[in-house]
Scaffold this active site. Structure first.
Site, mmCIF file in Angstrom:
data_model
loop_
_atom_site.group_PDB
_atom_site.id
_atom_site.type_symbol
_atom_site.label_atom_id
_atom_site.label_comp_id
_atom_site.label_asym_id
_atom_site.label_seq_id
_atom_site.Cartn_x
_atom_site.Cartn_y
_atom_site.Cartn_z
ATOM 1 N N GLU A 1 0.831 -1.194 0.000
ATOM 2 C CA GLU A 1 0.000 0.000 0.000
ATOM 3 C C GLU A 1 0.868 1.247 0.000
ATOM 4 O O GLU A 1 1.727 1.410 0.867
ATOM 5 C CB GLU A 1 -0.878 0.040 1.254
ATOM 6 C CG GLU A 1 -1.934 -1.043 1.331
ATOM 7 C CD GLU A 1 -2.746 -0.964 2.618
ATOM 8 O OE1 GLU A 1 -3.935 -1.296 2.562
ATOM 9 O OE2 GLU A 1 -2.200 -0.571 3.665
ATOM 10 N N CYS A 2 0.674 2.135 -0.967
ATOM 11 C CA CYS A 2 1.275 3.467 -1.003
ATOM 12 C C CYS A 2 2.801 3.423 -0.865
ATOM 13 O O CYS A 2 3.502 3.236 -1.836
ATOM 14 C CB CYS A 2 0.634 4.355 0.049
ATOM 15 S SG CYS A 2 0.906 6.122 -0.216
ATOM 16 N N GLY A 3 3.325 3.589 0.350
ATOM 17 C CA GLY A 3 4.764 3.499 0.525
ATOM 18 C C GLY A 3 5.307 2.163 0.066
ATOM 19 O O GLY A 3 6.432 2.062 -0.435
#
Length: 483
Positions: free
Chosen positions: A336-338
């Site tokens: 997720e994201c990072g």
């Protein structure tokens, strides 16, 4: 059965009014002065405030979000996790009535009514006097079902300012002012982007929390606030299900790695707890210090601020190579994201390209402004290791990075019905058994997420066993059905 745990919501007229600092200080003061066990909750999709609340209460902080979760999910999680505590403290988000539409849907006010929680309004009194009374009056009368029980005045200039504010608010509204916080010269809680710096990066963590607790003790009637919490209206005990602790068959024995360090720190405790309740063993890994990826059946890489640790992450060549090798061998990875940034070819920041794992065919560019911010709605349009095609998921995104320099085509799992994602209209990049998205999901609202991660881990473990000739214990019949 009747649920009677004392509870209190701290709300405000807008973001930045001081409700987070009041919530942190109140949790610390209740613990120190009254010896209470405090279970904190944060309304909305938030990791950083929740991290600070967990530090202040010395207890995990859980999230309650009417957009990401249904009422049954919220009630079940809240009751389960606060049962037995002396008090539950809920921090609202943004303004009391701010929601996703003009009706205030999914607002802190709506959450307070669902939880039957008294509301304490934090009001930034900078450069105002009797207008404060009008603002409180508006909050009181807009929805009479909201139990607005007290006011805390913040950033008060002096004794005269306090006197006029207190008299006008109390006379007009009949609501007590239970605290008056003076303007402060020193900021013990610096901000980044649109929130506080994460606690993991704060150099004076213990001192900051302790001093804030002392400030609240000195300027706020913490005993009276606890009495208000104790007068919370009892509510029926909800039927449990899913994230709220219902019995679900499990698949024991799978090992799921979790990158958790200064760079990757955005994990909802409910997500991790649900994986464990499904039988997974969680293996915490430091991306900057580990020499290699341990033997795993799946890997979960959450969000965070990898851009603040680029030199350390990029410098750990052996670890990045081991992650790449495991992915090529078929390891299921949910990012997720990072985590998406970590799996890219590299992150561009400060005029340099910092190499990352390199399994996703693009680079990530840091920007000065948010590239995606808010709730997301995702339609699953491609089968993948974690979700079946045809489902609709609700999540949220907040990222200052964007995907650039794509080589070849991207294989997407999600068509966006709301949000920004990786490229306009699309999110969830697939590669082998990897699914990498800018959207964050919450296990209480998306129960298929945890089951999907564990299911992928079970499949991978079985495949490894078949290749090596290892005989695994036979799962219970109900295990296979559930997963």
């Amino acid at each position: 059965m009747i649920f009677k745990t004392p509870r209190l919501m701290i709300a405000a007229l807008s973001g930045g009014a001081g409700k987070t600092l009041v919530s942190l200080g109140l949790a610390a003061a209740w613990r120190r002065r009254l010896g209470l066990s405090v279970v904190p909750f944060k309304k909305g999709p938030d990791y950083i405030d929740a991290g600070w609340l967990a530090m202040s209460a010395d207890h995990p902080c859980y999230n309650l979000d009417p957009f990401l979760m249904g009422p049954r999910d919220i009630l079940g999680s809240f009751v389960r996790r606060s049962h037995g505590a002396d008090v539950a403290l809920i921090e609202g988000n943004r303004g009391l009535y701010d929601g996703v539409d003009a009706d205030g849907t999914c607002s802190s006010a709506e959450l307070s009514k669902l939880l039957k929680a008294p509301v304490v309004l934090v009001l930034d009194a900078t450069k105002m006097t009797r207008t404060a009374a009008a603002l409180v009056l508006g909050c009181r009368t807009l929805d009479p079902l909201v139990n607005l029980s007290a006011v805390i005045l913040n950033r008060v200039a002096g004794a005269r300012h306090e006197r006029v504010l207190r008299d006008s608010v109390e006379r007009v509204n009949g609501v007590p002012v239970v605290g008056v916080l003076p303007k402060e010269r020193e900021n013990l809680f610096p901000e980044r982007h649109m929130g506080l710096v994460p606690p993991q990066e704060h150099g004076r963590l213990t001192e900051a929390v302790a001093r804030l607790g002392e400030k609240i003790e000195a300027h706020v009637d913490v005993e009276r606030l606890y009495e208000m919490a104790r007068r919370s209206e009892p509510m029926g005990w909800p039927a449990f299900g899913g994230c709220d602790g219902a019995s679900r068959p499990t698949a024991c024995g799978v090992r799921i790695g979790v990158l958790r360090d200064g760079a990757f720190q955005f994990y909802y405790p409910e997500n991790l707890e649900t994986l464990q309740e499904l039988g997974a063993e969680l293996v915490v890994i430091d991306s900057m210090r580990a020499s290699h990826l341990p033997d795993l059946d799946a890997l979960y890489v959450g969000g965070g601020f990898p851009e603040t640790h680029l030199v350390q992450i990029a410098g750990n060549d052996r670890f990045r190579a081991s992650v790449r090798e495991a992915i090529e061998a078929g390891l299921p990875v949910y990012a997720e994201c990072g985590g998406l940034m970590f799996l890219s070819r590299g992150i561009r920041a400060g005029g340099r390209l910092h190499p990352m794992v390199g399994v996703l065919p693009f680079e990530v560019q840091m920007a000065r402004k948010p590239q995606g911010h808010g709730y997301t709605v995702l339609e699953t349009v491609k089968d993948n290791p974690f979700f079946s095609r045809g489902g609709v998921l609700r999540g949220h995104e907040f990222h200052y990075s964007r995907v650039v320099n794509v080589t070849g085509s991207l294989d997407f799992a999600f068509r966006l019905k709301k949000g920004c994602g990786v490229l306009e209209g699309w999110d969830g990049v697939c590669y082998k058994n990897v699914l990498a998205s800018y959207s964050h999901l919450h296990a209480c609202g998306q129960k298929e997420w945890a089951e999907g991660v564990v299911r992928a881990a079970v499949r991978y473990r079985s495949r490894k066993a078949a290749v090596s000739g290892t005989v695994l214990p036979a799962p219970e019949a109900s295990e296979v059905k559930a997963l």
